[in-house]
Scaffold this motif. Sequence first.
Motif, mmCIF file in Angstrom:
data_model
loop_
_atom_site.group_PDB
_atom_site.id
_atom_site.type_symbol
_atom_site.label_atom_id
_atom_site.label_comp_id
_atom_site.label_asym_id
_atom_site.label_seq_id
_atom_site.Cartn_x
_atom_site.Cartn_y
_atom_site.Cartn_z
ATOM 1 N N LYS A 214 0.826 -1.209 0.000
ATOM 2 C CA LYS A 214 0.000 0.000 0.000
ATOM 3 C C LYS A 214 0.861 1.260 0.000
ATOM 4 C CE LYS A 214 -4.129 -1.923 2.186
ATOM 5 N NZ LYS A 214 -5.125 -1.789 3.276
ATOM 6 N N ASP A 215 2.016 1.216 0.670
ATOM 7 C CA ASP A 215 2.868 2.397 0.737
ATOM 8 C C ASP A 215 3.400 2.784 -0.641
ATOM 9 O OD1 ASP A 215 4.331 -0.057 0.987
ATOM 10 O OD2 ASP A 215 6.129 1.101 1.445
ATOM 11 N N MET A 216 3.753 1.777 -1.445
ATOM 12 C CA MET A 216 4.264 2.068 -2.786
ATOM 13 C C MET A 216 3.144 2.521 -3.720
ATOM 14 S SD MET A 216 7.232 -0.813 -3.311
ATOM 15 C CE MET A 216 8.781 -0.626 -2.398
ATOM 16 N N PHE A 217 1.948 2.006 -3.479
ATOM 17 C CA PHE A 217 0.790 2.473 -4.239
ATOM 18 C C PHE A 217 0.556 3.963 -3.974
ATOM 19 C CE2 PHE A 217 -3.764 3.463 -4.224
ATOM 20 C CZ PHE A 217 -4.131 3.114 -5.515
ATOM 21 N N GLU A 218 0.674 4.369 -2.713
ATOM 22 C CA GLU A 218 0.472 5.772 -2.358
ATOM 23 C C GLU A 218 1.518 6.662 -3.026
ATOM 24 O OE1 GLU A 218 -1.965 7.224 -0.756
ATOM 25 O OE2 GLU A 218 -3.001 5.312 -0.461
ATOM 26 N N MET A 220 3.023 6.000 -5.803
ATOM 27 C CA MET A 220 2.739 5.996 -7.226
ATOM 28 C C MET A 220 1.648 7.001 -7.587
ATOM 29 S SD MET A 220 1.475 2.811 -9.648
ATOM 30 C CE MET A 220 3.064 1.981 -9.716
ATOM 31 N N ILE A 221 0.558 6.992 -6.845
ATOM 32 C CA ILE A 221 -0.560 7.872 -7.205
ATOM 33 C C ILE A 221 -0.266 9.328 -6.869
ATOM 34 C CG2 ILE A 221 -2.274 6.034 -7.011
ATOM 35 C CD1 ILE A 221 -3.077 7.161 -4.303
ATOM 36 N N GLN A 222 0.676 9.573 -5.947
ATOM 37 C CA GLN A 222 1.059 10.964 -5.686
ATOM 38 C C GLN A 222 1.794 11.545 -6.892
ATOM 39 O OE1 GLN A 222 3.069 11.807 -2.005
ATOM 40 N NE2 GLN A 222 1.607 10.631 -0.790
ATOM 41 N N ILE A 223 2.509 10.698 -7.605
ATOM 42 C CA ILE A 223 3.220 11.156 -8.803
ATOM 43 C C ILE A 223 2.305 11.144 -10.013
ATOM 44 C CG2 ILE A 223 5.143 10.672 -10.362
ATOM 45 C CD1 ILE A 223 6.594 9.415 -7.978
ATOM 46 N N ASP A 224 1.548 10.069 -10.179
ATOM 47 C CA ASP A 224 0.657 9.927 -11.330
ATOM 48 C C ASP A 224 -0.576 9.119 -10.924
ATOM 49 O OD1 ASP A 224 -0.633 9.631 -13.714
ATOM 50 O OD2 ASP A 224 0.967 8.516 -14.721
ATOM 51 N N PRO A 225 -1.693 9.784 -10.653
ATOM 52 C CA PRO A 225 -2.912 9.076 -10.231
ATOM 53 C C PRO A 225 -3.412 8.070 -11.261
ATOM 54 C CG PRO A 225 -3.097 11.441 -9.828
ATOM 55 C CD PRO A 225 -1.880 11.238 -10.674
ATOM 56 N N LYS A 226 -3.005 8.223 -12.538
ATOM 57 C CA LYS A 226 -3.483 7.325 -13.586
ATOM 58 C C LYS A 226 -2.548 6.131 -13.811
ATOM 59 C CE LYS A 226 -5.826 11.051 -16.108
ATOM 60 N NZ LYS A 226 -5.939 11.767 -17.407
ATOM 61 N N ALA A 237 -3.025 -1.082 -3.882
ATOM 62 C CA ALA A 237 -1.662 -1.559 -3.614
ATOM 63 C C ALA A 237 -1.021 -2.009 -4.924
ATOM 64 C CB ALA A 237 -1.682 -2.704 -2.613
ATOM 65 N N VAL A 238 0.314 -2.043 -4.926
ATOM 66 C CA VAL A 238 1.091 -2.569 -6.045
ATOM 67 C C VAL A 238 2.194 -3.445 -5.469
ATOM 68 C CG1 VAL A 238 0.662 -0.589 -7.559
ATOM 69 C CG2 VAL A 238 2.674 -0.591 -6.065
ATOM 70 N N THR A 239 2.802 -4.263 -6.317
ATOM 71 C CA THR A 239 3.928 -5.052 -5.849
ATOM 72 C C THR A 239 5.200 -4.218 -5.947
ATOM 73 O OG1 THR A 239 4.422 -5.958 -8.028
ATOM 74 C CG2 THR A 239 2.850 -7.192 -6.649
ATOM 75 N N LYS A 240 6.205 -4.600 -5.182
ATOM 76 C CA LYS A 240 7.485 -3.885 -5.211
ATOM 77 C C LYS A 240 8.144 -3.936 -6.593
ATOM 78 C CE LYS A 240 12.025 -3.682 -3.005
ATOM 79 N NZ LYS A 240 12.901 -4.215 -1.949
ATOM 80 N N PRO A 241 8.190 -5.118 -7.256
ATOM 81 C CA PRO A 241 8.791 -5.135 -8.602
ATOM 82 C C PRO A 241 8.072 -4.211 -9.567
ATOM 83 C CG PRO A 241 8.559 -7.366 -7.759
ATOM 84 C CD PRO A 241 7.826 -6.470 -6.812
ATOM 85 N N ARG A 242 6.774 -4.203 -9.518
ATOM 86 C CA ARG A 242 5.983 -3.329 -10.404
ATOM 87 C C ARG A 242 6.339 -1.866 -10.150
ATOM 88 N NH1 ARG A 242 3.118 -0.003 -13.444
ATOM 89 N NH2 ARG A 242 0.904 0.225 -13.022
ATOM 90 N N TYR A 243 6.437 -1.488 -8.872
ATOM 91 C CA TYR A 243 6.756 -0.104 -8.539
ATOM 92 C C TYR A 243 8.170 0.255 -8.966
ATOM 93 C CZ TYR A 243 7.706 4.095 -5.857
ATOM 94 O OH TYR A 243 8.061 5.372 -5.498
ATOM 95 N N MET A 244 9.113 -0.645 -8.745
ATOM 96 C CA MET A 244 10.511 -0.357 -9.063
ATOM 97 C C MET A 244 10.719 -0.132 -10.555
ATOM 98 S SD MET A 244 12.274 -3.113 -6.487
ATOM 99 C CE MET A 244 13.962 -2.824 -6.963
ATOM 100 N N VAL A 245 10.127 -0.988 -11.376
ATOM 101 C CA VAL A 245 10.265 -0.829 -12.825
ATOM 102 C C VAL A 245 9.568 0.441 -13.290
ATOM 103 C CG1 VAL A 245 9.637 -1.813 -15.058
ATOM 104 C CG2 VAL A 245 10.588 -3.283 -13.281
ATOM 105 N N TRP A 246 8.382 0.687 -12.760
ATOM 106 C CA TRP A 246 7.646 1.912 -13.125
ATOM 107 C C TRP A 246 8.442 3.150 -12.755
ATOM 108 C CZ3 TRP A 246 5.857 5.590 -9.551
ATOM 109 C CH2 TRP A 246 5.057 6.600 -10.086
#
Length: 434
Positions: A214-218, A220-226, A237-246
């Motif tokens: 959930k922390d990485m999701f937050e 992410m949406i602070q930078i780009d809600p879409k 929520a997102v996974t850590k690998p998904r967030y890191m690559v994004w």
Amino acid sequence: MSASQKGTAETSTKPLAIRVCSAGGTPIPLQEALVNIKSLVTSPLNLSPGYESYTRRLLLPLPTEYDTAHHDDLSADEAYEIPVREPKPSNWRKVRNIVQWTPFIQTYKKHKYPWVQLAGHQGNFRAGYKQGTILKKLCPVEEKALESISADILRPYVPCYTGVVEGADGEKYLQLEDLLSNFNLPCVMDIKMGVRTYLEDELAKAREKPKLRKDMFEKMIQIDPKAPTEAELRAKAVTKPRYMVWRETISSTATQGFRIEGVRRGDGTSSKDFKTTRTREQVLASLNSFLQGYSHVASRYVQQLKSIKATLEISPFFKTHELIGSSLLFVHNETSALVRMIDFAKTIPLPENVHITHRNPWSEGTHEDGYLLGLDNLIDLFSISEKNLAANGEISKSVTSSSSDKTNNSSSSITSAPSRSNNLNAQPITTNPS
């Protein structure tokens, strides 16, 4: 599933899709997912093959188990800035990396000043026992890298390392040169080098048992809600690998081989708003802003960057290591400027029989880090900034001379401004920080 979806599933060219477990949602075809990532970059995209490879592997069922933040989560990210507020601006404020401000008192030449940490984990630094030094929490990988560099030709371009000491808290620390101790009111910029800021093994482990964050999701949406998919929005929520690559693909890391982490100017103003600075034009505008008002600096930076590059290309250490998450620290004021290589917590020896160029496109398993690719691009962009500063300086002198002549009526001849540069990349320096 709709009739059209059923028809597609029955064809021989059935697309791969993101399958969703408890989070539910409509599967997203693989090609669409890849297009979505490519659309993050407005200019023509030239991602290393490794990014598409990892993206394909990330198209897995969303896990149902949630997880919380860990100490190693900031490998491809940084903390949020917490400004330091002082009643009066200090003439002895010193700055180190960027992003999380953690002040403590340093003393240099009988002057006391608050030393503040800019990037990295909270509490990693302490005041040094000796003047002109700082203590950084011990990382065995970084300790080993610094020991090797001390015996390598790269030594002049790295903060002086004088061993491991024990802090007042009982923890072990690396004792390093404080690069800012000789600067009064310095301007500082931290640039993270390479086409990725995580080790291949690091992302592979995160993929083995991915958990929703959930922390990485937050973040992410602070930078780009879409940015999140429909399934991620439902799961919040997102996974850590998904967030890191994004995180890598929205900045200049994946395409330029470096990204600006943060900037602090001598007047105390600072910015960390570079998460989506990705095109050459955007980076150039940020560099121009950082150099604004210091006409002597750009040429010195170009000279030092070229020296670092020439040394790297013949360095035995550099030849046998991959440098991940390492930075270049730029520091200047009215009289001086320096560039140093810092942060080696993820600088590790290459596997046996693996050789890299530090320039070739990265694909999974190659261990290419893109360090020289990023350095080449930095030298090019700083060279353009140098020309911009020179052009602006000549124009300013011309205008001043012309105004003086008109006021004093001492001469009938007026010095004309130089003709516009034929270099299409040289744009006027912007005064607005990126």
